[in-house]
Design a protein around this motif. Structure first.
Motif, PDB file in Angstrom:
ATOM      1  N   TYR A 162      10.478  19.028  34.440  1.00  0.00           N
ATOM      2  CA  TYR A 162      11.272  20.228  34.681  1.00  0.00           C
ATOM      3  C   TYR A 162      11.952  20.715  33.405  1.00  0.00           C
ATOM      4  CZ  TYR A 162      14.569  23.471  36.731  1.00  0.00           C
ATOM      5  OH  TYR A 162      15.280  24.607  37.018  1.00  0.00           O
ATOM      6  N   ASN A 163      12.569  19.775  32.686  1.00  0.00           N
ATOM      7  CA  ASN A 163      13.421  20.206  31.574  1.00  0.00           C
ATOM      8  C   ASN A 163      12.661  20.554  30.302  1.00  0.00           C
ATOM      9  OD1 ASN A 163      16.138  20.332  32.598  1.00  0.00           O
ATOM     10  ND2 ASN A 163      15.838  18.179  33.079  1.00  0.00           N
ATOM     11  N   VAL A 164      11.464  19.998  30.120  1.00  0.00           N
ATOM     12  CA  VAL A 164      10.664  20.449  28.970  1.00  0.00           C
ATOM     13  C   VAL A 164      10.384  21.945  29.152  1.00  0.00           C
ATOM     14  CG1 VAL A 164       8.373  20.322  27.921  1.00  0.00           C
ATOM     15  CG2 VAL A 164       9.655  18.231  28.348  1.00  0.00           C
ATOM     16  N   ALA A 165       9.991  22.320  30.369  1.00  0.00           N
ATOM     17  CA  ALA A 165       9.708  23.736  30.641  1.00  0.00           C
ATOM     18  C   ALA A 165      10.994  24.565  30.600  1.00  0.00           C
ATOM     19  CB  ALA A 165       9.024  23.870  31.997  1.00  0.00           C
ATOM     20  N   HIS A 166      12.058  24.048  31.203  1.00  0.00           N
ATOM     21  CA  HIS A 166      13.332  24.774  31.279  1.00  0.00           C
ATOM     22  C   HIS A 166      13.906  25.064  29.889  1.00  0.00           C
ATOM     23  CE1 HIS A 166      17.867  23.575  31.647  1.00  0.00           C
ATOM     24  NE2 HIS A 166      17.770  24.850  31.412  1.00  0.00           N
ATOM     25  N   VAL A 167      13.994  24.023  29.055  1.00  0.00           N
ATOM     26  CA  VAL A 167      14.593  24.198  27.728  1.00  0.00           C
ATOM     27  C   VAL A 167      13.692  25.088  26.856  1.00  0.00           C
ATOM     28  CG1 VAL A 167      15.356  22.991  25.637  1.00  0.00           C
ATOM     29  CG2 VAL A 167      15.890  22.047  27.881  1.00  0.00           C
ATOM     30  N   THR A 168      12.378  24.887  26.965  1.00  0.00           N
ATOM     31  CA  THR A 168      11.436  25.721  26.203  1.00  0.00           C
ATOM     32  C   THR A 168      11.614  27.196  26.561  1.00  0.00           C
ATOM     33  OG1 THR A 168       9.862  23.913  26.190  1.00  0.00           O
ATOM     34  CG2 THR A 168       8.979  26.086  25.668  1.00  0.00           C
ATOM     35  N   LEU A 169      11.771  27.453  27.861  1.00  0.00           N
ATOM     36  CA  LEU A 169      11.928  28.835  28.322  1.00  0.00           C
ATOM     37  C   LEU A 169      13.191  29.474  27.731  1.00  0.00           C
ATOM     38  CD1 LEU A 169      10.288  30.660  30.160  1.00  0.00           C
ATOM     39  CD2 LEU A 169      11.636  29.856  32.101  1.00  0.00           C
ATOM     40  N   ARG A 170      14.284  28.721  27.715  1.00  0.00           N
ATOM     41  CA  ARG A 170      15.537  29.268  27.162  1.00  0.00           C
ATOM     42  C   ARG A 170      15.394  29.534  25.664  1.00  0.00           C
ATOM     43  NH1 ARG A 170      20.438  28.747  30.840  1.00  0.00           N
ATOM     44  NH2 ARG A 170      20.244  26.818  32.020  1.00  0.00           N
ATOM     45  N   LEU A 171      14.822  28.557  24.929  1.00  0.00           N
ATOM     46  CA  LEU A 171      14.696  28.714  23.477  1.00  0.00           C
ATOM     47  C   LEU A 171      13.732  29.846  23.138  1.00  0.00           C
ATOM     48  CD1 LEU A 171      14.539  24.959  22.344  1.00  0.00           C
ATOM     49  CD2 LEU A 171      16.503  26.486  22.334  1.00  0.00           C
ATOM     50  N   TRP A 172      12.602  29.885  23.854  1.00  0.00           N
ATOM     51  CA  TRP A 172      11.604  30.935  23.629  1.00  0.00           C
ATOM     52  C   TRP A 172      12.223  32.307  23.920  1.00  0.00           C
ATOM     53  CZ3 TRP A 172       9.626  34.334  27.341  1.00  0.00           C
ATOM     54  CH2 TRP A 172       8.557  35.123  26.922  1.00  0.00           C
ATOM     55  N   GLY A 173      12.985  32.388  24.995  1.00  0.00           N
ATOM     56  CA  GLY A 173      13.595  33.661  25.383  1.00  0.00           C
ATOM     57  C   GLY A 173      14.548  34.176  24.317  1.00  0.00           C
ATOM     58  N   LEU A 174      15.377  33.291  23.798  1.00  0.00           N
ATOM     59  CA  LEU A 174      16.346  33.701  22.762  1.00  0.00           C
ATOM     60  C   LEU A 174      15.615  34.205  21.518  1.00  0.00           C
ATOM     61  CD1 LEU A 174      19.351  33.837  21.932  1.00  0.00           C
ATOM     62  CD2 LEU A 174      19.116  31.530  21.024  1.00  0.00           C
ATOM     63  N   GLU A 175      14.607  33.437  21.097  1.00  0.00           N
ATOM     64  CA  GLU A 175      13.835  33.802  19.908  1.00  0.00           C
ATOM     65  C   GLU A 175      13.099  35.127  20.118  1.00  0.00           C
ATOM     66  OE1 GLU A 175      13.887  32.445  17.044  1.00  0.00           O
ATOM     67  OE2 GLU A 175      12.242  33.559  16.116  1.00  0.00           O
ATOM     68  N   ARG A 176      12.451  35.238  21.280  1.00  0.00           N
ATOM     69  CA  ARG A 176      11.676  36.442  21.605  1.00  0.00           C
ATOM     70  C   ARG A 176      12.590  37.675  21.639  1.00  0.00           C
ATOM     71  NH1 ARG A 176       5.931  36.288  22.082  1.00  0.00           N
ATOM     72  NH2 ARG A 176       5.364  38.251  23.025  1.00  0.00           N
ATOM     73  N   GLY A 177      13.736  37.511  22.292  1.00  0.00           N
ATOM     74  CA  GLY A 177      14.683  38.619  22.401  1.00  0.00           C
ATOM     75  C   GLY A 177      15.201  39.039  21.037  1.00  0.00           C
ATOM     76  N   TRP A 178      15.550  38.068  20.210  1.00  0.00           N
ATOM     77  CA  TRP A 178      16.079  38.369  18.883  1.00  0.00           C
ATOM     78  C   TRP A 178      15.031  39.073  18.028  1.00  0.00           C
ATOM     79  CZ3 TRP A 178      20.227  39.115  16.143  1.00  0.00           C
ATOM     80  CH2 TRP A 178      20.138  39.131  14.755  1.00  0.00           C
ATOM     81  N   ARG A 179      13.801  38.585  18.079  1.00  0.00           N
ATOM     82  CA  ARG A 179      12.743  39.150  17.228  1.00  0.00           C
ATOM     83  C   ARG A 179      12.368  40.566  17.665  1.00  0.00           C
ATOM     84  NH1 ARG A 179      10.248  35.759  13.726  1.00  0.00           N
ATOM     85  NH2 ARG A 179       8.398  37.078  13.619  1.00  0.00           N
ATOM     86  N   ALA A 180      12.400  40.816  18.980  1.00  0.00           N
ATOM     87  CA  ALA A 180      11.938  42.125  19.468  1.00  0.00           C
ATOM     88  C   ALA A 180      13.069  43.145  19.573  1.00  0.00           C
ATOM     89  CB  ALA A 180      11.253  41.959  20.814  1.00  0.00           C
ATOM     90  N   GLY A 181      14.296  42.694  19.773  1.00  0.00           N
ATOM     91  CA  GLY A 181      15.415  43.633  19.917  1.00  0.00           C
ATOM     92  C   GLY A 181      15.196  44.579  21.089  1.00  0.00           C
ATOM     93  N   LEU A 182      15.424  45.845  20.878  1.00  0.00           N
ATOM     94  CA  LEU A 182      15.311  46.820  21.976  1.00  0.00           C
ATOM     95  C   LEU A 182      13.869  47.007  22.450  1.00  0.00           C
ATOM     96  CD1 LEU A 182      17.857  49.599  20.885  1.00  0.00           C
ATOM     97  CD2 LEU A 182      18.164  47.807  22.573  1.00  0.00           C
ATOM     98  N   ALA A 183      12.902  46.476  21.705  1.00  0.00           N
ATOM     99  CA  ALA A 183      11.500  46.593  22.125  1.00  0.00           C
ATOM    100  C   ALA A 183      11.058  45.373  22.928  1.00  0.00           C
ATOM    101  CB  ALA A 183      10.620  46.749  20.903  1.00  0.00           C
ATOM    102  N   VAL A 184      12.017  44.636  23.476  1.00  0.00           N
ATOM    103  CA  VAL A 184      11.691  43.357  24.123  1.00  0.00           C
ATOM    104  C   VAL A 184      10.933  43.517  25.447  1.00  0.00           C
ATOM    105  CG1 VAL A 184      13.765  43.019  25.557  1.00  0.00           C
ATOM    106  CG2 VAL A 184      12.691  41.054  24.442  1.00  0.00           C
ATOM    107  N   ALA A 185      10.924  44.730  25.996  1.00  0.00           N
ATOM    108  CA  ALA A 185      10.259  44.921  27.289  1.00  0.00           C
ATOM    109  C   ALA A 185       8.819  44.428  27.261  1.00  0.00           C
ATOM    110  CB  ALA A 185      10.305  46.392  27.681  1.00  0.00           C
ATOM    111  N   GLN A 186       8.172  44.552  26.084  1.00  0.00           N
ATOM    112  CA  GLN A 186       6.770  44.120  25.989  1.00  0.00           C
ATOM    113  C   GLN A 186       6.620  42.615  26.191  1.00  0.00           C
ATOM    114  OE1 GLN A 186       4.902  45.643  22.484  1.00  0.00           O
ATOM    115  NE2 GLN A 186       5.139  47.777  23.142  1.00  0.00           N
ATOM    116  N   SER A 187       7.708  41.855  25.928  1.00  0.00           N
ATOM    117  CA  SER A 187       7.640  40.400  26.125  1.00  0.00           C
ATOM    118  C   SER A 187       7.427  40.044  27.589  1.00  0.00           C
ATOM    119  CB  SER A 187       8.931  39.739  25.643  1.00  0.00           C
ATOM    120  OG  SER A 187       9.095  39.949  24.280  1.00  0.00           O
ATOM    121  N   LEU A 188       7.842  40.939  28.479  1.00  0.00           N
ATOM    122  CA  LEU A 188       7.690  40.648  29.903  1.00  0.00           C
ATOM    123  C   LEU A 188       6.216  40.677  30.329  1.00  0.00           C
ATOM    124  CD1 LEU A 188      10.762  42.609  31.256  1.00  0.00           C
ATOM    125  CD2 LEU A 188      10.507  40.139  31.055  1.00  0.00           C
ATOM    126  N   ALA A 189       5.356  41.175  29.443  1.00  0.00           N
ATOM    127  CA  ALA A 189       3.917  41.155  29.741  1.00  0.00           C
ATOM    128  C   ALA A 189       3.261  39.893  29.187  1.00  0.00           C
ATOM    129  CB  ALA A 189       3.255  42.384  29.148  1.00  0.00           C
TER     130      ALA A 189
END
Lengths: 270, 231
Positions: A162-189
């Motif tokens: 559970y936690n390998v996936a959980h922690v990865t998701l949080r870290l990936w999300g922060l990185e993805r959000g920071w890198r994309a900024g306001l264009a982050v909507a594409q990450s949802l695909a």
């Protein structure tokens, strides 16, 4: 050899990622740790709003004027407003909003963006984690229990999976959000978010089918009559719950039956 | 007894906090919380068995954001602890007879306390909306710390009060001569299986092409039961 056609102009998302400024390590660490407490003050007034502000705050200190500056206070006030999303995928919002604030995007644009993120991050996260990952990890641990694995094995397997996936998701999300900024909507695909819920649902269905007979067998043992009782109650009860889908909750019925049985036995021995 | 209560209260606080506030790492799932409680009170296997039964029931209740759901963390700690001390004093089936109903009851009560905590958090936030609108950092920190602290105390209090009732009851009831004892585990396992089966259908039936996966899993599960019984 052929090459895929390259777009003549980079997309806004590619542009944003290519020019993502570096976030100081200490700031990134503070934000990461705070993500685990994003729901600490979850409430019916602003829902996760103050949690988002709490997580974005280390980045806001980098705004001109620092913590005493007007930009810092205005940004923190904006981020404290109503917000709701899945707690793990809220990390995407935290990263993207931190970037937008540090780029000093127009406040109205940030507020529109913030509002637009709530729905998708909530629904995708609920399907991916609460209906996908969590039950799958649970069924997997129950399969191990049914196969005779001991306490340490079941606990470690469940928590690791559970936690390998959980922690990865949080870290990936922060990185993805920071890198994309306001264009982050594409990450949802991203394939994990798009295909993950369906694949986890199929895996979860499969594992639940394996787990239920194994768990009943381990609890009851080999004796014929007790096994027949357990199977009859399980099959009949599951059939009834499917039939009355949405109108009754099985665990509430089990609570009434179990408390009633305990009261009956206690009265006999009193 | 006091040491046992203290240990369960602390574990209940941690597991209660984990449900929503921090760190949401699934420590609060019945399988984990009950096993840890059982291990701390000297019988991890009794805790694991209790946790497995409660996990079947918990599969029906998903922790969607604003919805109301049972709080399995602190309740499973009490159930696991009661099973461990009951099994040591008498038999595991009769210990389960006390542990599982108390675990289910406390989960329902814990869910109600979470709603009350969220209302309290809302009152706290509403009284500080002006400060939040001014971008007051200490207000943001204060709300987070107050919410987490209250949640931890909530979990600890449920575990303490629950264990104060459940441990002596399990110690007294588990050694009793009880002709109905043989029925306890089959009925609990059957109820758990029913709830888990219904939950699986509820969660997955709307996803396309899941039924063949469920049927294949059930066939493999039954085959494994037969194979394991022959060994």
């Amino acid at each position: 050899m052929t090459h895929a056609a390259q777009p003549s102009h980079p997309t806004p998302a590619a542009d944003a990622q290519a020019f993502a400024p570096a976030l100081p390590l200490a700031t990134r660490l503070r934000m990461t740790i705070r993500l685990f407490a994003i729901q600490a003050s979850w409430n019916y007034e602003v829902l996760m709003g103050s949690g988002i502000a709490f997580c974005v705050e280390p980045a806001l200190r980098l705004l001109p004027g620092g913590v005493e500056g007007e930009a810092y206070r205005a940004a923190l006030a904006r981020q404290s407003q109503y917000f709701n999303a899945h707690p793990y995928l809220a990390s995407i919002a935290v990263g993207a909003l931190a970037r937008a604030e540090l780029e000093q995007q127009p406040p109205a644009r940030i507020e529109r963006f913030r509002t637009a993120l709530c729905g998708p991050l909530g629904s995708v996260g609920d399907r991916l984690v609460w209906v996908g990952l969590l039950p799958t990890a649970s069924w997997f641990a129950l399969v191990l229990f049914g196969l005779g694995v001991g306490p340490l094995g079941c606990v470690v397997a469940f928590l690791l999976l559970y936690n390998v996936a959980h922690v990865t998701l949080r870290l990936w999300g922060l990185e993805r959000g920071w890198r994309a900024g306001l264009a982050v909507a594409q990450s949802l695909a991203h394939p994990v978010l798009r295909e993950g819920p369906t694949r986890l649902a199929r895996l979860g269905t499969f594992l639940s089918g394996v787990a239920v007979p194994l768990v009943i067998a381990r609890l009851v043992g080999d004796a014929l009559v007790p096994s027949a009782i357990a199977v009859a109650v399980a099959a009949g009860g599951a059939g009834m719950l499917v039939l009355f889908h949405g109108r009754v909750e099985g665990w509430r019925i089990a609570l009434v039956v179990a408390v009633g049985a305990l009261a009956f036995l206690l009265v006999r021995h009193a | 007894m006091i040491v046992e209560l203290g240990v369960l209260a602390m574990l209940g606080a941690v597991c209660g906090l984990d449900v929503v506030s921090f760190p949401q790492a699934a420590l609060s799932r019945p399988l984990i919380a009950a096993t840890l409680a059982g291990a701390l009170l000297g019988d991890a296997t009794a805790g694991l068995v209790t946790g497995a039964v409660l996990e079947l029931f918990a599969s029906e209740t998903l922790p969607f954001g604003a919805s109301r759901y049972p709080e399995w963390g602190s309740s499973s700690v009490v159930a696991g602890g009661a099973a461990a001390v009951g099994a040591a004093a008498g038999t595991l089936p009769l210990a389960l007879c006390v542990a599982v109903p108390i675990g289910l009851g406390l989960a329902a009560f814990g869910g109600w306390t979470m709603v009350k905590l969220r209302e309290w958090n809302a009152r706290l936030a509403a009284a500080r909306l002006e400060n939040l609108a001014r971008g007051h950092a200490r207000t943001v920190m204060g709300l987070q710390v107050a919410g987490a602290t209250a949640d931890m105390l909530r979990g600890g209090a449920i575990a303490l009060v629950g264990a104060t009732i459940a441990l002596p009851l399990a110690r007294w009831f588990a050694p009793q001569p009880e002709p109905w004892a043989a029925w306890v585990v089959p009925v609990l396992a059957g109820l758990g299986g029913a709830v888990a089966g219904g939950a699986s259908w509820k969660m997955y039936h709307s996803t396309p092409r899941t039924q063949p996966w469920g049927a294949a899993g059930l066939a493999i599960g039954i085959a494994l039961v037969v194979l394991l019984a022959r060994r």
